[in-house]
Enzyme design. Structure first.
Site, PDB file in Angstrom:
ATOM      1  CG  HIS A  84      69.924  47.923  56.279  1.00 17.85           C
ATOM      2  ND1 HIS A  84      71.075  47.943  57.033  1.00 17.85           N
ATOM      3  CD2 HIS A  84      68.907  47.727  57.156  1.00 17.85           C
ATOM      4  CE1 HIS A  84      70.751  47.766  58.328  1.00 17.85           C
ATOM      5  NE2 HIS A  84      69.445  47.644  58.419  1.00 17.85           N
ATOM      6  CD  GLU A 117      69.981  48.648  62.474  1.00 11.61           C
ATOM      7  OE1 GLU A 117      70.143  47.865  61.512  1.00 11.61           O
ATOM      8  OE2 GLU A 117      68.863  48.888  62.963  1.00 11.61           O
ATOM      9  CG  HIS A 136      65.486  50.278  59.101  1.00  7.51           C
ATOM     10  ND1 HIS A 136      66.019  50.756  60.277  1.00  7.51           N
ATOM     11  CD2 HIS A 136      66.050  49.048  58.923  1.00  7.51           C
ATOM     12  CE1 HIS A 136      66.857  49.857  60.786  1.00  7.51           C
ATOM     13  NE2 HIS A 136      66.891  48.808  59.974  1.00  7.51           N
ATOM     14  CD  GLU A 137      64.924  46.440  56.326  1.00  8.22           C
ATOM     15  OE1 GLU A 137      66.058  46.125  55.908  1.00  8.22           O
ATOM     16  OE2 GLU A 137      64.560  46.232  57.501  1.00  8.22           O
TER      17      GLU A 137
END
Ligand code: ZN
Length: 507
Positions: free
Chosen positions: A274, A300, A270-271
């Protein structure tokens, strides 16, 4: 064809860059605060950050910027709306106008209240005591309603003025329509999955997963999808985040649970998603809107795309499961790939948003969006939040929270004044599915590429279509341009059906 830009443009951009340079020093101090700073340094760090915040605010609201914007707006008249200079002037103007409208006294009161409300919230959540948090929620809602009134000039839907800070150009009327369509298909889909006879064995994710091995496995996965460790770092925090200090320096964090596989690996993907966005923004435009992400929703979408669309796909695990078995022989050595794949795609309604699966997650957001809209609109009193929360939760997720800590007190957002932020999470999920479907149309069988451990084509596609443009287009226009279709909930529902239908044996 090029148009000569006025000297006022260069000065505007220079000032914008200088402000951003100083703000990026704050980012570095905040990163350090959340990773390595010794606890006793908190007081001095707060002073450093307060001092810098004051300087950044002063630079960003200097009346000279207003004069420069005025001169530039005239000069931009002949340009296309998405010409680089026109975009920079439009977006700098948007931030400046908003900041200038808010009286210093209100900004300071919100900042002071946030700090106090956040600690009151933490104590109230711990004791599951809504009554203790209620006066703070009333104060925050009152202040944010005042902010909305001022920013909207007393016109239109007040909630839009708050939403605009995180999702430029978004309106609650459109979100209401978009989310209602999503909700009406999600509720029966989740109920069908709930009623399915097949269930994954999730206990296999709760075996011994040594932290050091999790870390090297997570790093390898982040590197495989293209996160550049020469221009980034991975460290450990309680609440994971991604922050770009500047060109060449994007930092992501995660947390490890030695008895659960999911948190670290999917958190890292997830990060890193980003992070790929931040690493793909054009460094030459650092500090200017053309070098900045579009909106929280688009940000997101990048994290969710890598975490869920890629990270929970069959192709990804075709490549990574043998590696996982080799890394965690005691936990996974005798577990078939299919059982593992089903377990990481477990769907079940639960109380806590941050632990929710792909299918139920958006119902958590819709509950919050409907409530905060009513709070700002004045139709819901803060005192009535627990009852309204539980009622919606029962209606959409079929569960009644056993207490307010597992209900309306679970998130930090409202105590921090972040009203209007929640919808960007669901926008992110919608955009992720829509963008991924378009990538698959352009690039062919992505699952087969993932199974070979190849992620470069997708990463390049995202960089080319989204990252390198900065704020050139607003979120909706960007999605329309990239996918050729207006935004909708269709792609997300199609994705969820395609993924969970065969697993659970539901149509
Ligand atoms: Zn995120």
């Amino acid at each position: 064809m090029t148009t000569a830009l006025p000297p006022a443009y260069d000065e505007l951009l220079r000032r914008c860059r200088e402000t951003r340079l100083l703000a990026s020093c704050m980012s570095l101090l905040e990163w350090d605060e959340r990773t390595y700073m010794p606890p006793a340094g908190a007081g001095h760090r707060a002073e450093q950050l307060g001092q810098l915040a004051g300087m950044v605010h002063k630079m960003g609201t200097d009346p000279r910027i207003g004069e420069l914007l005025e001169a530039n707006r005239t000069a931009m008249r002949g340009l296309e709306a998405d010409a680089p200079a026109a975009v920079n002037v439009r977006e700098i103007g948007r931030g400046y106008d908003r900041a200038r409208k808010l009286p210093q006294e209100l900004v300071e009161e919100i900042a002071r209240t946030r700090a106090l409300a956040e600690s009151a919230w933490a104590a109230a959540r711990k004791a599951s005591d809504f009554a203790a948090f209620r006066p703070w929620l009333e104060k925050i809602v009152g202040l944010k309603r005042r902010e909305a009134e001022i920013v909207s000039d007393g016109k239109g839907d007040r909630y839009d003025a708050l939403l605009d800070e995180y999702e430029p150009g978004e309106t609650s009327a459109e979100l209401t329509r978009l989310f209602a369509g999503l909700r009406d298909e999600l509720v029966p889909l989740v109920a069908a999955i709930q009623g399915a006879a097949r269930r994954p064995d999730v206990a296999l994710l709760e075996r011994d997963y040594p932290v050091e091995t999790q870390e090297s496995f997570g790093r390898a996965a982040a590197a495989a999808i293209g996160f550049d460790f020469n221009a980034g770092r991975l460290d450990v925090t309680t609440h994971p985040f991604c922050d770009r200090i500047g060109p060449g320096d994007t930092r992501i964090t995660t947390r490890f649970d030695p008895r659960h596989f999911n948190a670290a690996l999917f958190g890292i993907l997830h990060e890193a998603g980003h992070g790929l966005y931040e690493q793909g923004l054009p460094g030459a435009h650092f500090g200017a809107p053309l070098g900045t992400f579009v909106s929280m929703g688009i940000h997101e979408s990048q994290s969710r795309l890598w975490e869920n669309l890629v990270g929970r796909s069959r192709g990804f695990w075709r490549a990574f499961y043998p590696k996982a078995q080799a890394a965690f022989p005691a936990a996974l050595g005798n577990t078939p790939e299919e059982a593992f794949y089903f377990a990481i795609n477990d769907v079940r309604p639960s109380f806590i948003r941050v632990e929710a699966d792909e299918a139920t997650y958006n119902l958590h957001i819709i509950v919050r969006f409907e409530l905060e809209r009513a709070l700002i609109g004045g139709e819901l009193a803060p005192a009535d939040v627990p009852g309204a929360w539980n009622e919606k939760f029962r209606k959409y997720l079929g569960l009644t929270p056993p207490n307010d800590a597992s209900g309306c007190l679970q998130d930090v957002h409202w105590s921090g004044g972040l009203i209007g932020y929640f919808p960007t999470y669901t926008l992110g999920n919608l955009y992720a599915s829509q963008l991924f479907a378009a990538a698959r149309r352009d690039l062919g069988d992505l699952d087969a590429a993932f199974a070979r451990g190849e992620f470069g084509a997708l990463k390049e596609w995202l960089a080319e279509k989204i990252h390198r443009h900065g704020m050139r287009w607003r979120a909706q226009e960007l999605v329309q341009r990239v996918t050729g279709e207006p935004r909708s909930h269709r792609a997300l529902i199609d994705h969820l059906r395609a993924r969970f239908g065969p697993l659970y044996g539901v149509a």
